[in-house]
Design an enzyme around this catalytic site. Structure first.
Site, mmCIF file in Angstrom:
data_model
loop_
_atom_site.group_PDB
_atom_site.id
_atom_site.type_symbol
_atom_site.label_atom_id
_atom_site.label_comp_id
_atom_site.label_asym_id
_atom_site.label_seq_id
_atom_site.Cartn_x
_atom_site.Cartn_y
_atom_site.Cartn_z
ATOM 1 N N GLU A 146 11.157 -0.405 9.969
ATOM 2 C CA GLU A 146 12.349 0.019 10.683
ATOM 3 C C GLU A 146 13.440 0.624 9.807
ATOM 4 O O GLU A 146 14.250 1.415 10.274
ATOM 5 C CB GLU A 146 12.910 -1.182 11.460
ATOM 6 C CG GLU A 146 12.003 -1.530 12.626
ATOM 7 C CD GLU A 146 12.254 -2.903 13.216
ATOM 8 O OE1 GLU A 146 12.811 -2.971 14.319
ATOM 9 O OE2 GLU A 146 11.873 -3.892 12.578
ATOM 10 N N ASN B 164 0.863 -1.190 0.000
ATOM 11 C CA ASN B 164 0.000 0.000 0.000
ATOM 12 C C ASN B 164 0.896 1.234 0.000
ATOM 13 O O ASN B 164 1.442 1.601 1.037
ATOM 14 C CB ASN B 164 -0.909 -0.006 1.228
ATOM 15 C CG ASN B 164 -1.915 1.140 1.220
ATOM 16 O OD1 ASN B 164 -1.912 1.990 0.323
ATOM 17 N ND2 ASN B 164 -2.781 1.169 2.223
#
Length: 708
Positions: A669, A595
């Site tokens: 991350e 997305n």
């Protein structure tokens, strides 16, 4: 025969969050908002000393206060068991074994829980509880060179040390050597939603409504702690307002279960912002030494990265800061090592990009220093040291997009127009500089299960023990399921955050979406086969369940990582010491982007945190008390809107791993990895002064200018 209307293309197109409307209207309820009949409230009492013993408590006066139901402490608490292998096979942090003894190992250690009918009554009584201590001298002095520091053992997150080649010999042969020390401070994750848990017994089964990063993880730990059959424990965590590594098993969940068991009524424990500073973990400060030896053209002959972190006296935690070099750069002599010193402080924990975030600051700053000494462009230096295989493992790379990220980023950022000389660009009172840094983070998947049901009304329901900690995982899994089933996302319902849904990866390590997506895809393939053979769907639907254990175990050993290149422009006022990051660009090679809307949010969020790490964040402990100075969001500084510049994040269109059927790499991350180094390198380019200690505060800018 039942048919599914083919439709492809949901993955890779921007979608707003499927739960977005519920969140902005308040319909989505978080752990501290769900009502229960006869709900009682617990308030933790934390130690005010950093080392010693609890001698006595004046509980009688507190028990007489309005609404107070009980006070739990080491003299009356339930026994818990910590003799088991917990998450990742590691023993649990003994700090979750609440009230099992009278020892106090650090300031902020839980010594009692006051439970009352209302939260206000519980807080008032907790603050009135007088605790008498036998205080002992404490030691919180974190610094390099401590004689009691020791070499870390290997852990499930990586080896404590690695070594190949003769380091001393290769450094002696090197024409150019960098030998520098870098430090990063204690940092805290403090998600927007505080930690909260409600525990109750229902028909002989323990129910826990919690805010966590893995319902099954919390279920297993609570079952072990209280010696329960895991099937008799259910943990639910539907909506989570941030985690970043902090929302595992903590004292508040254990306290809630203890109190609910004693009182036989629902008990809720919510942590305050101040309590979070000592109870939910943090990123350890680090002291790092990086030694690089190179030929005149910058090709590495030696790379040594040694890192020191602190842990508590009750539990060992290794911050794996020396790991980035094990992936990014090779050299004939390649040594990494982690050392730990135990102090009278809380135990650190995983925090967004544990190890990689502080380690990349040191390593990528040192690479920049080497480029300066060699007279080589920082990007060219990194390209010249591109390894052919894993520098430590020797394994082949399953995709390696680092060079492509640097080249794409350099074009967009305008790197070619950069004057390499430091301190020459000005904009009025501001000195301007640009910097860059590489980044990497492990990409992988953990065996997981998923259940997928074709409903009689034509909809599909996914059940998986996933956790959406604000990343948009629920939406990503909806898109993955829709594409795998070849239907529109509107026909898919994804249910998550329930330990009854079976084993699955937690939301952590940038492996959640890849692990869950693989399990959902496998279930969808089986379901489509079942539907092709079914004349109709019964009222209860048709359900299949997947388990990816065998498929993931069959993956050939390779170095699997995401990569990226950060670019930053910094403006420095050497009169006031103010540093402003004017713009940042990150280009990433991070697998198939599910997305783009929420993916960009994740990248930009990580980069923003990198700015915060470089310029603001620093938790300070008072040597006299051992406690934090300013344990709140007023005293702990972080990047606010005014500190966030124009940030762009983009990714390569192709980043293949032919062995991975879902081609998903985690992105939660990697955005922070290397970001602080890019800012620090830009500050050097602006001023000509190297800052090796984070954060780069105004006083440090002024001191460096005075000493220059």
């Amino acid at each position: 025969m039942t048919t599914v209307t083919p439709l492809k293309g949901s993955v890779g197109t921007a979608h707003t969050r499927v739960e977005g409307r519920d969140k902005v209207t308040g319909a989505a309820r978080y752990a501290a908002e769900i009502p229960f009949a006869e709900l009682a409230h617990g308030w933790l009492v934390l130690s005010t000393i950093a080392r010693g013993r609890v001698r006595a408590m004046d509980t009688d006066a507190v028990l007489a206060m309005p609404g107070v139901l009980t006070v739990l402490h080491h003299g009356n608490a339930l026994h818990v068991d910590t003799d088991y292998a917990g998450f990742l096979g590691m023993p649990p942090d003994p700090s979750v074994a609440l009230f099992q003894h009278d020892r106090v190992p650090y300031a902020g250690w839980p010594v009692a829980l006051v439970v009352a009918r209302t939260s206000e009554q519980a807080r008032e009584a907790a603050e009135a509880l007088v605790v008498h201590y036998d205080q002992e001298p404490h030691d919180i002095a974190f610094k390099d060179g401590r004689p009691d520091a020791y070499l870390a053992a290997d852990t499930p997150v990586g080896p404590g040390s690695t070594a190949k080649g003769d380091l001393d010999a290769e450094l002696a042969r090197s024409a150019v050597v960098v030998d520098a020390e870098y430090t990063t401070p204690e940092e805290h994750h403090n998600p927007m939603e505080p930690h909260a848990a409600t525990a109750l017994w229902d028909g002989g089964r323990l129910e826990v409504v919690d805010s966590n990063q893995g319902a099954l993880w919390v279920q297993g730990e609570l079952a072990n702690l209280f010696s329960l059959d895991p099937a008799s424990v259910r943990v639910r965590s539907e909506h989570v307002g941030g985690g970043f590594g902090s929302k595992g098993v903590r004292a508040h969940q254990v306290a809630a279960v203890m109190a609910a068991t004693v009182l036989q009524r629902p008990v809720r424990v919510v942590l305050t912002r101040r309590q979070m500073f000592s109870l939910v973990g943090y990123r350890s400060p680090t002291a790092q030494r990086v030694r690089l030896g190179a030929d005149p053209d910058g090709r590495l002959r030696a790379l040594a990265h040694e890192a020191l972190n602190q842990s508590s006296t009750v539990h060992e935690f290794m911050e794996p800061s020396a790991t980035p070099g094990r992936v990014l750069y090779d050299a004939p002599a390649h040594h990494t090592a982690h050392r730990i010193v135990r102090l009278d402080v809380p135990t650190p924990t995983f925090m967004r990009a544990p190890g990689e975030a502080p380690g990349s600051f040191a390593l990528e700053s040192a690479l920049d220093e080497l480029a300066e000494k060699c007279g080589v462009d920082p990007i060219d230096l990194r390209l010249r040291n591109e390894p052919e295989a894993g520098p430590v493992s020797g394994l082949p790379f399953a995709g390696r997009g680092l060079i492509a990220c640097f080249r794409a980023g350099a074009r967009r950022f305008g790197w070619a127009e950069r004057d390499p000389r430091p301190g020459v660009r000005r904009d009025g009172r501001w000195l301007l500089g640009t910097g860059t840094a590489a980044c990497t983070f492990h990409a992988g998947a953990v065996p997981s299960t998923a259940a997928l049901t074709a409903e009689a009304d034509g909809r599909f329901t996914v059940r998986i023990s996933a956790a959406d900690i604000g990343t948009g995982a629920r939406t990503a899994l909806t898109l993955i399921a829709a594409d795998a089933l070849e239907v529109t996302p509107e026909r898919v319902d994804v249910l998550i955050g329930n330990s009854d849904f079976g084993p699955a990866m937690i939301a952590g390590g940038s492996m959640g979406t890849s692990s869950w997506g693989w399990a959902i895809t496998a279930a969808a393939e089986d379901l489509r086969e079942r539907l092709a053979l079914s004349a109709d769907i019964p009222p209860e639907g048709i359900t299949v369940r997947s388990n990816t254990m065998e498929a993931i175990a069959a993956l050939p050993p390779k170095e699997r990582h995401s990569y990226g290149a950060h670019f930053a422009e910094a403006a420095v006022d050497i009169t006031t010491g103010e540093v402003r990051v004017r713009r940042m660009l990150g280009i990433f090679a991070a697998g198939r982007i599910i997305n783009p809307l929420t993916a960009r949010n994740q990248f930009v969020g990580g980069m923003t945190w990198g700015i915060s790490m470089a310029l603001h964040e620093e938790a300070v402990r008072d040597p006299a008390s051992g406690a934090h100075v300013g344990a709140d969001l007023a005293g702990y500084h972080f990047a606010a809107n005014a500190d966030v510049p124009h940030i762009e994040a983009d990714w390569l269109p192709e980043d293949p791993d032919d062995d991975d059927p879902v081609r998903i790499k985690g992105i939660g991350e990697i955005g922070i990895v290397g970001a602080a180094a890019a800012v620090a390198n830009a500050v050097w380019h602006a001023t000509g002064v190297r800052h090796r200690n984070l954060p780069i505060r105004p006083d440090r800018i002024l001191m460096a200018g005075r000493d220059a």
